[in-house]
Design a protein around this motif. Sequence first.
Motif, PDB file in Angstrom:
ATOM      1  N   LYS A  14     -61.738  81.591 -16.717  1.00  0.00           N
ATOM      2  CA  LYS A  14     -62.758  80.698 -16.158  1.00  0.00           C
ATOM      3  C   LYS A  14     -62.993  79.501 -17.078  1.00  0.00           C
ATOM      4  CE  LYS A  14     -65.266  84.303 -13.697  1.00  0.00           C
ATOM      5  NZ  LYS A  14     -66.541  85.010 -13.560  1.00  0.00           N
ATOM      6  N   LYS A  15     -62.928  79.744 -18.386  1.00  0.00           N
ATOM      7  CA  LYS A  15     -63.189  78.708 -19.376  1.00  0.00           C
ATOM      8  C   LYS A  15     -62.175  78.865 -20.504  1.00  0.00           C
ATOM      9  CE  LYS A  15     -66.821  77.315 -22.620  1.00  0.00           C
ATOM     10  NZ  LYS A  15     -68.171  77.608 -23.106  1.00  0.00           N
ATOM     11  N   ASN A  58     -61.417  73.151 -16.689  1.00  0.00           N
ATOM     12  CA  ASN A  58     -62.057  74.245 -17.430  1.00  0.00           C
ATOM     13  C   ASN A  58     -61.632  74.279 -18.904  1.00  0.00           C
ATOM     14  OD1 ASN A  58     -59.424  75.059 -16.757  1.00  0.00           O
ATOM     15  ND2 ASN A  58     -59.987  77.218 -16.594  1.00  0.00           N
TER      16      ASN A  58
END
Length: 181
Positions: A101-102, A129
């Motif tokens: 996600k990041k 991201n």
Amino acid sequence: MALKATVCKVQLQIADMDRHYYADHSLTLAQHPSENNERLMVRLLAFALNANETLGFTKGLSGSEDEAELWDLGLDGVIAHWVEFGQVDEKWLRKACNRAKKVTLYCYGGRVVPVWWKANSAALARYQNLTVIDIPEQAVADMAKLFNRNMQIQCNISESQIWLSDATQSVLIEPEVLQQG
């Protein structure tokens, strides 16, 4: 005969006023034979900047190519945060950005970083991201002076300034954000 990793024990106290995170962590870090003290201290700094209850180190340089060196891996197998170090290949970062996600990349290395960034910034800009942070060369050298196999480190973070301290010295780190994901 293969060289073995050096085991480092770290008692890390974090007071992060920017994130309102205050905690003590007992860490065991394995320093790969090819890893210098500067790189290990950058890994420790990255842990302090992203610390939470589920953040953890993997096998790092000795591990699988499918793992980050530091990540926040949920019980469901979802990678919430993937952290890498150095001047990483764009293909590797693409893989990380597709899986997590990041993603945060902590660059260090002084004069090498601007050259690497100039060559890769256009390609990396498409990853929404991905955050890229440059740790200044002098700060990395100063952090390495804190290194020993049994460290007691205090980390204070306020207004994007980081102070790492032990019983005898303190280091100011002011990272530069090259790309904000």
